[in-house]
Write a protein that holds these residues in place. Structure first.
Motif, short mmCIF file in Angstrom:
data_model
loop_
_atom_site.label_atom_id
_atom_site.label_comp_id
_atom_site.label_asym_id
_atom_site.label_seq_id
_atom_site.Cartn_x
_atom_site.Cartn_y
_atom_site.Cartn_z
N GLY A 252 -4.77 -5.98 3.40
CA GLY A 252 -4.65 -3.62 3.31
C GLY A 252 -5.26 -2.94 4.20
N THR A 253 -6.56 -3.72 3.85
CA THR A 253 -7.61 -2.67 4.75
C THR A 253 -7.47 -2.91 6.91
N ARG A 254 -7.09 -4.17 6.85
CA ARG A 254 -6.65 -4.62 8.36
C ARG A 254 -5.47 -4.24 8.60
N HIS B 263 -13.67 -8.65 -5.57
CA HIS B 263 -14.39 -7.07 -5.40
C HIS B 263 -14.21 -6.03 -3.95
N GLU B 264 -14.20 -7.23 -3.19
CA GLU B 264 -14.70 -6.77 -1.52
C GLU B 264 -13.07 -5.72 -1.63
N ALA B 265 -12.04 -5.81 -1.66
CA ALA B 265 -11.04 -5.45 -1.80
C ALA B 265 -10.77 -3.80 -1.38
N ALA B 266 -10.07 -3.05 -1.33
CA ALA B 266 -9.67 -1.43 -1.07
C ALA B 266 -9.39 -1.31 -2.40
N ALA B 267 -9.22 -0.10 -2.82
CA ALA B 267 -8.73 -0.19 -3.89
C ALA B 267 -8.91 -0.86 -5.54
N HIS B 268 -8.14 -1.49 -6.03
CA HIS B 268 -8.39 -2.40 -7.32
C HIS B 268 -8.47 -3.93 -7.22
N MET C 15 0.62 -1.29 -0.17
CA MET C 15 0.24 0.36 0.01
C MET C 15 0.78 1.34 0.49
N SER C 16 0.62 2.03 -1.43
CA SER C 16 1.75 3.00 -0.80
C SER C 16 1.69 4.35 0.01
N TRP C 17 2.33 4.30 0.84
CA TRP C 17 3.17 5.39 2.02
C TRP C 17 2.65 4.60 3.34
N VAL D 141 -8.71 11.43 -0.59
CA VAL D 141 -9.56 9.83 -0.91
C VAL D 141 -9.13 8.47 0.18
N LEU D 142 -9.29 7.80 0.72
CA LEU D 142 -8.73 6.65 1.48
C LEU D 142 -9.36 5.45 0.75
N PRO D 143 -8.42 5.13 0.20
CA PRO D 143 -8.77 3.55 -0.78
C PRO D 143 -8.23 2.44 0.42
N LEU D 144 -10.88 1.75 0.99
CA LEU D 144 -10.97 1.11 1.74
C LEU D 144 -11.65 -0.08 1.49
N GLY D 145 -11.32 -1.11 2.19
CA GLY D 145 -12.69 -2.64 1.68
C GLY D 145 -13.74 -2.07 2.96
N GLN D 146 -14.23 -3.41 2.37
CA GLN D 146 -15.25 -3.82 2.51
C GLN D 146 -15.17 -4.29 4.16
N VAL D 147 -13.76 -5.12 4.38
CA VAL D 147 -13.80 -5.57 5.53
C VAL D 147 -13.66 -4.69 6.45
N THR D 148 -13.49 -3.57 6.04
CA THR D 148 -13.63 -2.36 7.45
C THR D 148 -14.59 -3.01 8.20
C1 LIG Z 1 -4.98 2.70 2.40
C2 LIG Z 1 -4.83 1.78 1.15
C3 LIG Z 1 -3.82 2.16 0.16
C4 LIG Z 1 -3.87 0.99 -0.43
N1 LIG Z 1 -2.80 1.19 -1.58
C5 LIG Z 1 -2.71 0.55 -2.88
C6 LIG Z 1 -1.54 1.40 -3.45
O1 LIG Z 1 -0.87 1.82 -3.69
N2 LIG Z 1 -1.31 -0.22 -4.19
C7 LIG Z 1 -1.61 -1.37 -4.83
O2 LIG Z 1 -2.02 -2.19 -6.10
N3 LIG Z 1 -2.82 -1.12 -3.35
C8 LIG Z 1 -2.99 -0.83 -2.83
N4 LIG Z 1 -4.05 -0.74 -1.79
C9 LIG Z 1 -4.85 -2.24 -2.40
C10 LIG Z 1 -4.46 -2.95 -1.38
O3 LIG Z 1 -2.48 -3.81 -2.09
C11 LIG Z 1 -5.12 -5.11 -1.15
O4 LIG Z 1 -5.17 -5.60 -2.67
C12 LIG Z 1 -6.47 -4.77 -0.32
O5 LIG Z 1 -5.98 -3.74 0.36
C13 LIG Z 1 -6.59 -6.23 -0.09
O6 LIG Z 1 -7.90 -6.23 -0.19
P1 LIG Z 1 -8.56 -6.05 1.95
O7 LIG Z 1 -8.38 -4.17 1.90
O8 LIG Z 1 -9.54 -5.73 1.77
O9 LIG Z 1 -7.41 -5.71 2.80
C14 LIG Z 1 -4.58 0.19 -0.90
C15 LIG Z 1 -5.43 -0.79 0.40
C16 LIG Z 1 -5.74 0.73 1.52
C17 LIG Z 1 -6.26 0.19 2.56
#
Ligand SMILES: Cc1cc2nc3c(=O)[nH]c(=O)nc-3n(C[C@H](O)[C@H](O)[C@H](O)COP(=O)(O)O)c2cc1C
Length: 351
Positions: free
Chosen positions: A192-194, A140-145, A20-22, A307-314
């Motif tokens: 990620g989210t956890r 699909h549940e994941a944060a970001a892509h 996860m970036s940063w 914007v904060l990437p965040l998954g449903q598992v939050t």
């Molecule tokens: C705050 C945050 C930042 C993220 N930044 C990136 C990123 O820079 N590059 C990337 O490929 N995925 C990024 N992700 C996605 C994670 O790599 C991962 O695919 C995802 O969090 C997994 O799903 P989960 O959030 O349900 O655990 C990020 C996720 C979070 C929560």
């Protein structure tokens, strides 16, 4: 807990810190490595020099323990960072959003291993063919892509289709999740989210609080942020970036920030945006605005313009443990579930 993944990658637990970036910094990667998992160092927003320094710092902190570094091949500067990971002989290289055959060849030449991150069957098979040693399969549940298909369906479908270990990602936060992933045919989980909400995580404190109080319904999946469907916290910043994306001038301004962050020449980036045709140019513009928004969300804790990437598992995350506490809890929880299931399925006396 032993799986094909722990055996092949030399870790104690089948748990991976997503790149996860940063957030996935040398300190986070080291905390995960010391607790027995595999940490992926995020290089997406680092210049070449910063990538080298981050690798050196990680090595200092982890000693002989394995760790990984990532390259999201679609981003500017990512191919250069992938080459640096290879030059520095990082034990595990993780790539996504691009063709990684050359990475597999180069990493295997020094005895390293490669993990490809995929969201579809087609890319899973291509990555295996290209020589990847394991896959992170992101639902699909994941944060970001994440993918279009949920982890519950995507993980077993891909696990059935490939021979290499599968690490399930998207929707995992506790022992039940790890046990479920193993039951689906995976060899481990990535979170990620956890991990974002742990003591050691450098994400802004406001975002830890946000993830602690958010429910499973408090995320949104949209392509209005960086041009690709991505999941983030439902907050005003998502609408703000959507509006920003309507004005091309913002993209040129924000592409300066990408150029500075990644060490990619701004003139080339801006020319690339302008010259790439209307469709790609719109996508790259959104990407430029998206990068700025992610930094504001993650580093500055700005929910109005960031914007904060965040998954449903939050919805299952309601505290801020240390990385070691979390890993112990997830592994212990999965073992308890496995014992309970074994007990439930054991034939009772007389049967
Ligand atoms: C705050 C945050 C930042 C993220 N930044 C990136 C990123 O820079 N590059 C990337 O490929 N995925 C990024 N992700 C996605 C994670 O790599 C991962 O695919 C995802 O969090 C997994 O799903 P989960 O959030 O349900 O655990 C990020 C996720 C979070 C929560």
């Amino acid at each position: 807990m032993r799986t094909r993944f722990t055996e092949a990658f030399g870790v104690r637990h089948p748990i991976v810190l997503s790149g996860m970036s940063w957030i996935s910094t040398p300190e986070m990667v080291a905390a995960v490595a010391r607790a027995g998992g595999l940490g992926i160092l995020a290089t997406g927003v680092l210049t070449g020099e910063q990538t080298r320094a981050a690798i050196a710092r990680t090595r200092e902190l982890v000693g002989e323990l394995p760790f990984a570094g990532n390259a999201t091949l679609y981003f500017p500067g990512a191919e250069r960072n992938a080459r640096i990971l290879i030059e520095e002989k990082v034990p595990v290289v993780n790539f996504s959003l691009g063709k990684g055959d050359w990475i597999c060849e180069a990493v295997h030449a020094y005895g390293g291993k490669v993990i490809a991150t995929v969201t579809t069957h087609k890319h899973a098979l291509a990555a295996q063919r290209d020589g990847a040693d394991a896959l992170i399969v992101t639902g699909h549940e994941a944060a970001a892509h994440g993918g279009d298909v949920t982890s519950l369906v995507l993980v077993p479908a891909i696990a059935d289709a490939v021979d290499i270990p599968v690490i399930a990602a998207g929707g995992f936060a506790d022992g039940r999740g790890l046990a479920a992933a193993l039951a689906l045919g995976a060899d481990g989980i990535a979170m990620g989210t956890r991990f974002m909400n742990t003591v050691e995580s450098p994400v802004h404190e406001r975002m830890k609080r946000l993830s602690t109080t958010s429910t499973a319904y408090d995320t949104v999946r949209t392509d209005r942020v960086d041009g690709m469907a991505m999941r983030a916290a439902r907050a005003p910043g998502v609408r703000y970036v959507g509006r920003q994306n309507l004005n091309p001038v913002n993209a040129l301004v924000n592409s300066r920030e990408i150029a500075r962050m990644t060490g990619f020449p701004w003139a080339r980036l801006a020319m690339g945006i302008l010259a790439s045709g209307p469709r790609t140019s719109r996508l790259m513009s959104k990407m430029a605005n998206g990068f700025t928004a992610f930094r504001r969300g993650t580093v500055e804790g700005d929910v109005e313009r960031g914007v904060l990437p965040l998954g449903q598992v939050t919805g299952l995350v309601d505290d801020t443990p240390s990385v070691a506490e979390l890993i112990d809890r997830v592994v212990g929880g999965a073992e308890t579930v496995a014992r309970a299931l074994a007990g439930a399925s054991a034939p009772s006396a007389g049967q």
